[in-house]
Design a protein around this motif. Structure first.
Motif, mmCIF file in Angstrom:
data_model
loop_
_atom_site.group_PDB
_atom_site.id
_atom_site.type_symbol
_atom_site.label_atom_id
_atom_site.label_comp_id
_atom_site.label_asym_id
_atom_site.label_seq_id
_atom_site.Cartn_x
_atom_site.Cartn_y
_atom_site.Cartn_z
ATOM 1 N N GLN A 1 0.559 -1.460 -0.258
ATOM 2 C CA GLN A 1 0.410 0.077 0.034
ATOM 3 C C GLN A 1 1.220 1.334 -0.149
ATOM 4 O OE1 GLN A 1 -0.395 -2.516 2.046
ATOM 5 N NE2 GLN A 1 -2.565 -3.847 0.614
ATOM 6 N N GLN A 2 2.178 1.037 0.703
ATOM 7 C CA GLN A 2 2.431 2.053 0.937
ATOM 8 C C GLN A 2 3.487 2.513 -0.855
ATOM 9 O OE1 GLN A 2 5.521 1.571 3.864
ATOM 10 N NE2 GLN A 2 4.157 2.456 5.691
ATOM 11 N N ALA A 3 3.937 1.443 -1.212
ATOM 12 C CA ALA A 3 4.670 1.626 -2.397
ATOM 13 C C ALA A 3 3.799 2.614 -4.127
ATOM 14 C CB ALA A 3 5.360 0.056 -2.574
ATOM 15 N N LEU A 4 2.605 2.134 -3.819
ATOM 16 C CA LEU A 4 1.410 2.342 -4.318
ATOM 17 C C LEU A 4 0.698 3.050 -4.059
ATOM 18 C CD1 LEU A 4 -0.389 -1.226 -4.477
ATOM 19 C CD2 LEU A 4 1.259 -0.079 -5.792
ATOM 20 N N ALA A 5 1.045 3.681 -3.102
ATOM 21 C CA ALA A 5 0.601 5.378 -2.597
ATOM 22 C C ALA A 5 1.797 6.535 -3.636
ATOM 23 C CB ALA A 5 0.409 5.466 -0.945
ATOM 24 N N ALA A 6 3.318 6.017 -2.658
ATOM 25 C CA ALA A 6 4.457 6.813 -3.544
ATOM 26 C C ALA A 6 4.183 7.000 -4.646
ATOM 27 C CB ALA A 6 5.699 6.052 -3.209
ATOM 28 N N ALA A 7 3.972 5.787 -5.617
ATOM 29 C CA ALA A 7 4.336 6.035 -6.726
ATOM 30 C C ALA A 7 2.739 6.013 -7.671
ATOM 31 C CB ALA A 7 3.816 4.508 -7.726
ATOM 32 N N ARG A 8 1.778 7.149 -6.991
ATOM 33 C CA ARG A 8 0.498 7.172 -6.871
ATOM 34 C C ARG A 8 1.004 8.921 -7.637
ATOM 35 N NH1 ARG A 8 -3.210 3.643 -4.362
ATOM 36 N NH2 ARG A 8 -4.362 1.719 -6.802
ATOM 37 N N ALA A 9 1.734 9.540 -5.882
ATOM 38 C CA ALA A 9 2.037 10.548 -5.574
ATOM 39 C C ALA A 9 2.787 11.437 -6.766
ATOM 40 C CB ALA A 9 3.172 10.543 -3.853
ATOM 41 N N VAL A 10 4.285 10.123 -7.032
ATOM 42 C CA VAL A 10 5.463 10.634 -8.447
ATOM 43 C C VAL A 10 4.731 10.939 -9.631
ATOM 44 C CG1 VAL A 10 6.885 9.801 -9.909
ATOM 45 C CG2 VAL A 10 7.175 9.457 -6.771
#
Length: 405
Positions: free
Chosen positions: A21-30
């Protein structure tokens, strides 16, 4: 643009990602930061430096590292989705760290514990690894002329590289060469280094801001404990190539998604209907409706195969890898790569057709989707994917072992 000086890199203190979840949230932010300026960056060949910094600061560079070294060891499905999300916003930004993850996988396979601790620790702190593998004027992509030579002044590397994606933005470059015995090795070189010039001469019509150009090495000092032998990799089965291809397919799936998203917005907001359509809005043209529905279905199928391929990689990687299981992984990824290639090209081309003449205006930059799709999908010919799949399915022939299958 030709530049032998790497863009300045600010020291970053990377966050530590621990779950999907953290990884996908970070990818969406990028992706959210990258999308608004993607067309302008492409037009002006302006590098996504702020977006790359966010990528590193968010901790995305370390999501596949093994847990004993402080990584999250996230599954391949998460890795593919990270690349798909970012590439839907800006596929050049998606391509820059692709080799970073392939090289991390390779280092984990063959490096001693002490070197893994050092390199993986640097990555978790926010550093990036760039590629120095292929050469431009050799017989084929596996042919090498770069040489690592033992001298009284230590190991020295001399050669020329091309398609050095990520190198201009890297803290460490991984360079393939032949040693004095004619055996292939991988040299890990911190940047900057005396005798190392990363030349910004990538002139491809697409993926314009990847800086995938040249690297010149002239008598570059290489630490002996930063040299890894590659010979035994061909002697035993691995999924190194399948991992690399999964990332490539995810980038193409992202290109298709980005083109389809922008096509839908352009049809609704900026285009006008054809005179014979008998509708008030271009978005109600029955032929466009059918085309969009067809492409949306094809993209859904490609994404499903991408997710399936990632699951196969996870299954194969969880057990001792055999020639048969490695082949199963490569074929699963090849099947996904076939569809992601085709739908990326079709979506990027149809976008212009649906939008009409005004879709070709430079102010919109819509042509970048086709240029990116056409350029990136040339990384390895999809016609050979069909061949490999057919030979495996019909005759049980195992595919070749390298990074392009």
């Amino acid at each position: 643009m030709v530049n032998t000086v790497s863009p300045s890199r600010r020291a970053v203190e990377a966050a530590r990602i621990t779950d999907a979840q953290q990884a996908l949230a970070a990818a969406r932010a990028v992706a959210a930061q990258a999308l608004p300026g993607a067309a302008l960056r492409d037009r002006e060949r302006r590098y996504p430096l702020e977006e790359l910094a966010l990528f590193s600061q968010s901790g995305l560079g370390g999501i596949t590292l093994p847990t004993p070294y402080g990584g999250a060891a996230l599954p391949f499905g998460v890795l593919a989705e990270v690349f798909r999300l970012i590439s839907a916003a800006d596929p050049a930004l998606g391509q820059i760290p692709q080799n970073h993850f392939g090289l991390l996988r390779l280092i984990n396979e063959i490096a001693p514990h002490s070197l893994k601790e050092k390199i993986f620790g640097a990555v978790l702190a926010g550093q990036r690894i760039g590629n120095g593998g292929p050469e431009k004027n050799t017989k084929h992509t596996l042919d090498m002329r770069a040489r690592l030579t033992a001298t009284p002044r230590g190991l020295r590397l001399t050669g020329d590289k091309f398609y050095s994606t990520g190198a201009l933005f890297a803290d460490i470059v991984a360079v393939k060469a032949l040693n004095d015995g004619g055996e292939p090795v991988l040299a890990l070189i911190p940047t900057p280094a005396d005798g190392l010039a990363i030349i910004d001469d990538w002139s491809g019509m697409g993926q314009r801001t990847t800086a995938s150009g040249s690297m010149a090495l002239r008598d570059v000092l290489v630490a002996a404990d930063h040299v890894l032998p590659l010979t035994h990799l061909t002697a035993r089965p691995t999924i190194q190539g399948a991992v690399s291809q999964l990332i490539q397919a995810a980038i193409d799936a992202g290109i298709a998604q980005g083109a389809l998203d922008e096509a839908q917005a352009f049809i609704r907001e900026r285009s006008r209907p054809w005179v014979d359509a008998g509708v008030a809005r271009n978005a109600d043209d029955p032929y466009i409706l059918a085309d969009v529905g067809r492409l949306d279905t094809e993209l859904a199928a490609a994404n499903a195969l991408l997710r399936r391929a990632a699951r196969v990689l996870d299954e194969v990687d969880a057990q001792p890898i055999t020639a048969e299981s490695a082949a199963r992984a490569s074929i699963a990824v090849a099947e996904a790569k076939v569809l992601t290639t085709e739908v990326a090209l079709r979506a990027a081309e149809k976008l212009l057709e649906w939008g009409g003449s005004r879709a070709t205006l430079a102010e919109y930059g819509l042509d970048r989707h086709w240029r990116n799709a056409r350029t990136h999908t040339l990384h390895d010919p999809v016609r050979w994917k069909y061949h490999a799949i057919g030979a495996y399915t019909l005759n049980g022939h195992l595919p070749a072992r390298h990074s392009w299958i």
